[in-house]
Every structure is written in C-alpha cells, then in structure tokens.
Write a protein that holds these residues in place. Structure first.
Motif, short mmCIF file in Angstrom:
data_model
loop_
_atom_site.label_atom_id
_atom_site.label_comp_id
_atom_site.label_asym_id
_atom_site.label_seq_id
_atom_site.Cartn_x
_atom_site.Cartn_y
_atom_site.Cartn_z
N ALA A 194 0.83 -1.20 0.00
CA ALA A 194 0.00 0.00 0.00
C ALA A 194 0.87 1.25 0.00
O ALA A 194 0.59 2.22 -0.72
CB ALA A 194 -0.93 -0.01 1.21
N HIS A 195 1.92 1.25 0.79
CA HIS A 195 2.81 2.42 0.83
C HIS A 195 3.58 2.54 -0.48
O HIS A 195 3.77 3.65 -1.00
CB HIS A 195 3.78 2.29 2.01
CG HIS A 195 4.57 3.55 2.27
ND1 HIS A 195 4.09 4.55 3.09
CD2 HIS A 195 5.78 3.96 1.83
CE1 HIS A 195 4.98 5.54 3.13
NE2 HIS A 195 6.02 5.20 2.37
N LEU A 196 4.00 1.41 -1.01
CA LEU A 196 4.75 1.40 -2.26
C LEU A 196 3.95 2.00 -3.41
O LEU A 196 4.47 2.75 -4.23
CB LEU A 196 5.16 -0.04 -2.60
CG LEU A 196 5.98 -0.27 -3.86
CD1 LEU A 196 7.34 0.40 -3.75
CD2 LEU A 196 6.14 -1.77 -4.11
N ALA A 197 2.66 1.67 -3.44
CA ALA A 197 1.81 2.17 -4.52
C ALA A 197 1.68 3.69 -4.50
O ALA A 197 1.42 4.31 -5.52
CB ALA A 197 0.43 1.53 -4.42
N GLY A 198 1.88 4.29 -3.31
CA GLY A 198 1.74 5.74 -3.20
C GLY A 198 3.03 6.51 -3.29
O GLY A 198 3.02 7.74 -3.17
#
Length: 249
Positions: A194-198
């Motif tokens: 989730a953090h990577l996608a942002g």
C-alpha cells in the motif's frame, strides 16, 4: 534507535530510526536522493535486537524493558498468525479477515492483560492444550515487574537469564507456528504494498532483511539480501524511479 542503510544512488551509508510500520522514507544526507526502506522484520524481532544491543552497551535496565516488550509483541504476532491462518483454512478472503482482525485488536490495543487472554485462547484453539507456560515463573514476571515498575537495578547476569527465557519461549512458539507465521508476515507485506503504490516518481523502493537470531533459527542458511521488489503472489507491485541493484552474496 537507529540502523544503517545504504543509499541506492550513491552507495553511501545513512542512519535511519526504526519505525512501528517498518517503512522508512529517507533522503540521503550525501547526494540528496530520496528512497524508501521497507524493513522485513517483525516488531518483536526489532525489540529483542534492541534489548540485545542495550545489554551489550551496558544498559541492563533498558534491556529488560525491550525484552519484555518483545515478548508482548510476539504474543500479538501469534494471535494475528493464528487468526489469519484459521481464516485461510476456511477459505476466507485475506483482506476481509485482516480488516476484522484489525478492528477487533483495537478493542484491546492498550490493555496488555486482555491481549494475553487473547493469546491464551489462540494457543488453546491452535494447539489443543493449555498454555501452561503462562505463569509468573515461565514469563519471568516477578523479575520484569521488579525492574520496570519498582525501579530495581538488575545485574548483567540477571538480564542475560531473562533474555534467554524470553528467547527460548518465542523460539518454541515460532517453531510450533511453523508455516503459520507466514500469515502474519503477509499482513506486513500488504502494508508495504500500500505504501509502495503511493510513492511519488523519483523515489527508489528498497526492501531489506536484517539478520537476527530468530530468523537464523527459522531459515538456517539465510543470508542478508536487498532487493527492489517483494515476492508477493497476491498483488502486483510497481516501483517508481531509479532501481537499486540487488546486493551481491
């Protein structure tokens, strides 16, 4: 406490503070490159390592607090592993199971006695027997309370004995969990994704695994490695910006 990490752009070392999420958004102090370190390590592992470091540096009392916290956080890890493993066996969707677990845990997140009760029930349901190690002697409770709550100053030998007790108990329970531990680790990977996608353009994602006693016991021939992409079968992961080269063995 801090740990060293290498900038993927200039290969020079920076220091980063451990975070609860194991996600570290960094800017290199040498070249200004932005990168994000995802540390594949559970909180109980980090806390136990911090206790070991404190003891080696001569801070015996502080080490006790870290070892005690490591045990509490491992009980949380066990509950999560058991609950998600049970959901998987029932073919429940992972996201729904995780959301239900997160919502339930919020009710006990600030109450250690209730968390211990959840662990005791999880152990009974998974192993089919009483957690007879949950005694004052089995957990080193009297020593812990004497140091943390009554301000006693322990000797190094006492702290080493307490650390050995905590390690042996966590190691035993991890062994009993076996592959079931991967279900709780998958929850961490979902947070990483989730953090990577942002991440904005130009930020390099770096996944790191740091050595530790628990991982050495579980994985035997494991060697430290760094890679740009996690191995996830349940989602597609994208990285933005410069790619970091895998570390050589």
């Amino acid at each position: 406490m801090e740990f060293p990490t290498v900038c993927p752009a200039c290969a020079r070392e920076n220091r980063a503070e451990f975070t609860d999420s194991s996600v570290h958004d960094l800017t290199c102090a040498h070249c200004g490159a932005r990168y994000c370190v995802f540390l594949r390590k559970q909180r109980f592992e980090v806390l136990f390592d911090l206790g070991t470091r404190a003891l080696m540096d001569g801070y015996a009392r502080e080490a006790v607090a870290s070892f005690a916290a490591a045990l509490e956080r491992f009980f949380e890890f066990y509950v999560w592993a058991f609950t998600l493993e049970r959901a998987a066996n029932a073919e429940q969707e992972f996201g729904a199971a995780l959301a239900g677990l997160e919502g339930t845990w919020r009710h006990v997140s600030s109450q250690s006695e209730r968390q211990l009760g959840m662990f005791a029930l999880a152990y009974l349901l998974r192993e089919g027997r009483e957690p007879d190690f949950l005694t004052a002697r089995g957990l080193g409770t009297d020593f812990r309370n004497r140091v943390i709550h009554r301000g006693a100053l322990p000797t190094r030998a006492e702290v080493e004995a307490y650390a050995a007790l905590v390690f042996a108990l966590i190691d035993r329970l991890l062994t009993e969990l076996g592959p079931g531990a991967a279900h709780a680790e998958l929850a961490q990977e979902q947070g990483f994704a989730a953090h990577l996608a942002g991440l904005p353009d130009g930020v390099t994602a770096v996944f790191e695994e740091h050595p530790g006693m628990f991982r050495a016991r579980r994985f035997g021939g494991w060697r430290p490695r760094r890679n740009i992409r996690p191995s996830l079968g349940w989602c597609q992961v994208r990285c933005r910006g410069r790619r970091a080269s895998p570390a050589r063995p």
